[in-house]
Design a protein around this motif. Structure first.
Motif, mmCIF file in Angstrom:
data_model
loop_
_atom_site.group_PDB
_atom_site.id
_atom_site.type_symbol
_atom_site.label_atom_id
_atom_site.label_comp_id
_atom_site.label_asym_id
_atom_site.label_seq_id
_atom_site.Cartn_x
_atom_site.Cartn_y
_atom_site.Cartn_z
ATOM 1 N N UNK A 86 0.834 -1.199 0.000
ATOM 2 C CA UNK A 86 0.000 0.000 0.000
ATOM 3 C C UNK A 86 0.871 1.252 0.000
ATOM 4 N N UNK A 87 0.359 2.311 -0.647
ATOM 5 C CA UNK A 87 1.029 3.617 -0.587
ATOM 6 C C UNK A 87 0.379 4.516 0.458
ATOM 7 N N UNK A 88 -0.442 3.916 1.312
ATOM 8 C CA UNK A 88 -1.135 4.671 2.332
ATOM 9 C C UNK A 88 -2.588 4.934 2.002
ATOM 10 N N UNK A 89 -2.904 4.941 0.712
ATOM 11 C CA UNK A 89 -4.277 5.199 0.258
ATOM 12 C C UNK A 89 -4.808 4.080 -0.623
ATOM 13 N N UNK A 90 -3.902 3.401 -1.322
ATOM 14 C CA UNK A 90 -4.301 2.422 -2.335
ATOM 15 C C UNK A 90 -3.577 1.099 -2.104
ATOM 16 N N UNK A 91 -4.118 0.044 -2.718
ATOM 17 C CA UNK A 91 -3.533 -1.299 -2.641
ATOM 18 C C UNK A 91 -3.029 -1.690 -4.017
ATOM 19 N N UNK A 92 -1.825 -2.242 -4.065
ATOM 20 C CA UNK A 92 -1.216 -2.659 -5.324
ATOM 21 C C UNK A 92 -1.589 -4.108 -5.629
ATOM 22 N N UNK A 93 -2.179 -4.340 -6.797
ATOM 23 C CA UNK A 93 -2.513 -5.689 -7.238
ATOM 24 C C UNK A 93 -1.936 -5.938 -8.623
ATOM 25 N N UNK A 94 -1.695 -7.212 -8.917
ATOM 26 C CA UNK A 94 -1.200 -7.587 -10.234
ATOM 27 C C UNK A 94 -2.003 -8.747 -10.793
ATOM 28 N N UNK A 95 -1.827 -9.009 -12.081
ATOM 29 C CA UNK A 95 -2.473 -10.166 -12.686
ATOM 30 C C UNK A 95 -1.512 -10.816 -13.679
ATOM 31 N N UNK A 96 -1.586 -12.147 -13.729
ATOM 32 C CA UNK A 96 -0.778 -12.920 -14.657
ATOM 33 C C UNK A 96 -1.577 -13.219 -15.910
ATOM 34 N N UNK A 97 -0.870 -13.434 -16.999
ATOM 35 C CA UNK A 97 -1.530 -13.592 -18.296
ATOM 36 C C UNK A 97 -2.466 -14.798 -18.339
ATOM 37 N N UNK A 98 -2.150 -15.862 -17.617
ATOM 38 C CA UNK A 98 -2.955 -17.066 -17.696
ATOM 39 C C UNK A 98 -4.160 -17.090 -16.789
ATOM 40 N N UNK A 99 -4.373 -16.042 -16.012
ATOM 41 C CA UNK A 99 -5.495 -16.024 -15.071
ATOM 42 C C UNK A 99 -6.808 -15.759 -15.788
ATOM 43 N N UNK A 100 -7.943 -16.102 -15.135
ATOM 44 C CA UNK A 100 -9.244 -15.759 -15.708
ATOM 45 C C UNK A 100 -9.377 -14.251 -15.890
ATOM 46 N N UNK A 101 -10.214 -13.810 -16.809
ATOM 47 C CA UNK A 101 -10.401 -12.369 -17.020
ATOM 48 C C UNK A 101 -10.760 -11.647 -15.726
ATOM 49 N N UNK A 102 -10.158 -10.488 -15.528
ATOM 50 C CA UNK A 102 -10.424 -9.584 -14.402
ATOM 51 C C UNK A 102 -9.892 -10.087 -13.067
ATOM 52 N N UNK A 103 -9.190 -11.213 -13.049
ATOM 53 C CA UNK A 103 -8.641 -11.729 -11.792
ATOM 54 C C UNK A 103 -7.408 -10.923 -11.397
ATOM 55 N N UNK A 104 -7.376 -10.438 -10.158
ATOM 56 C CA UNK A 104 -6.248 -9.689 -9.616
ATOM 57 C C UNK A 104 -5.895 -10.252 -8.243
ATOM 58 N N UNK A 105 -4.635 -10.094 -7.874
ATOM 59 C CA UNK A 105 -4.195 -10.575 -6.574
ATOM 60 C C UNK A 105 -3.012 -9.741 -6.094
ATOM 61 N N UNK A 106 -2.670 -9.923 -4.828
ATOM 62 C CA UNK A 106 -1.464 -9.293 -4.303
ATOM 63 C C UNK A 106 -0.237 -9.961 -4.920
ATOM 64 N N UNK A 107 0.897 -9.311 -4.799
ATOM 65 C CA UNK A 107 2.121 -9.797 -5.432
ATOM 66 C C UNK A 107 2.807 -10.847 -4.556
ATOM 67 N N UNK A 108 3.535 -11.756 -5.203
ATOM 68 C CA UNK A 108 4.198 -12.841 -4.478
ATOM 69 C C UNK A 108 5.448 -13.273 -5.230
ATOM 70 N N UNK A 109 6.359 -13.939 -4.514
ATOM 71 C CA UNK A 109 7.560 -14.457 -5.153
ATOM 72 C C UNK A 109 8.377 -15.291 -4.191
ATOM 73 N N UNK A 110 9.239 -16.123 -4.737
ATOM 74 C CA UNK A 110 10.024 -17.049 -3.929
ATOM 75 C C UNK A 110 11.243 -16.368 -3.313
#
Length: 294
Positions: free
Chosen positions: A163-187
């Motif tokens: 968050x930047x204090x006001x908003x939440x950052x979400x991303x989507x991967x190309x293979x996801x269903x349309x309009x699907x968004x999620x928080x970011x993740x990584x190993x």
């Protein structure tokens, strides 16, 4: 917790893994999970956990079973479906079971899926190629040629509500269903702290710079063998940029997230991660705090 594979965890009873007599005593009234090569559990006609016929169960070799643990004095074991000479009416995947099964059974299924996946893919020593012999109720693979021991592995990954204090950052991967968004993740990479992983992954995937991060909760995620380490992070209000890992990344305001959580996004709003996942919980946690002004 409000996400799957946490509540109802078995007592792993690690001390019993080297006690074949105690395990044999548990076997006659044990709860069994049979999984196929795709990680699906054998199920009954109503998609519940499959109870094999007595004749088929009598032919199962207990030595093939992995001991998962105890619940109320009852042993739980996992086996590949090939160990059972009987057909089940149905098969159920873990995501479906997480929503349909009792927490105890779904959490045991998650454990079973992870350890049987490890066993199926680590039949030979990674150092010399010799076949492994398994002991400790399936939890230890030993190489007789080079004397190495092999244990089930878990891959740690961070998952972050940025968050930047006001908003939440979400991303989507190309293979996801349309309009699907999620928080970011990584190993997590070797030699990194979790906080360093948070900053690196968020910047690599979105170009957003993290200032600080805090650990919140974790979830086993056996697809196939991850542990999701949930964080919240404060970040600069940088405009997100498209990366090689994501199809898109953008900031969402509190009202947009609230509508999505209530299922009121309409035809153009975001669809969030399923409720079984820690990602959904992180989004909901951020919205609750943002709504309180904290």
């Amino acid at each position: 917790m409000a996400f799957a594979f946490v509540d109802g965890a078995l007592d792993r009873a690690e001390h019993l893994r080297n006690d074949p007599d105690a395990l044999a005593a548990l076997w006659p009234r044990a709860s069994l999970l049979f999984l196929d090569d795709d990680g699906r559990a054998l199920a009954d006609a109503r998609q519940g956990r499959f109870a094999p016929p007595a004749a088929a169960l009598a032919a199962v070799d207990p030595a093939q079973a992995m001991f998962l643990g105890l619940h109320a004095g009852q042993g739980w074991f996992a086996l590949p479906s090939a160990a059972l000479a009987a057909e089940a009416p149905a098969r159920i995947d873990l995501r479906t079971a997480a929503a349909a099964w009792p927490a105890l059974e779904a959490t045991a299924y998650a454990q079973a899926r992870a350890v049987l996946h490890w066993r199926a893919r680590h039949r030979h020593c990674g150092a010399c190629g010799h076949a492994l012999a398994f002991s400790r109720a399936g939890w230890l693979g030993h190489c007789a040629r080079c004397d190495l021991e092999h244990y089930p592995r878990t891959d740690p990954a961070v998952i972050v509500a940025v968050s930047d204090g006001e908003r939440l950052l979400l991303g989507r991967q190309a293979g996801w269903p349309p309009r699907r968004w999620s928080v970011l993740a990584g190993f997590v990479e070797p030699g990194e702290t979790l906080e360093q992983t948070v900053a690196r992954e968020v910047f690599e995937e979105s170009g957003v710079r993290v200032r600080t991060s805090r650990y919140l909760a974790s979830q086993p995620w056996p697809f196939p063998s991850s542990l999701m380490l949930g964080f919240e992070a404060d970040a600069e209000p940088d405009p997100p940029v498209v990366s090689d890992e994501l199809e898109a990344a953008r900031w969402f305001g509190r009202d947009e997230i609230g509508a999505a959580l209530r299922g009121e996004s309409g035809d153009d709003g975001p669809l969030l991660s399923p409720g079984i996942s820690i990602s959904h919980w992180l989004i909901e946690d951020w919205w609750n705090r943002a709504s309180r002004g904290s």
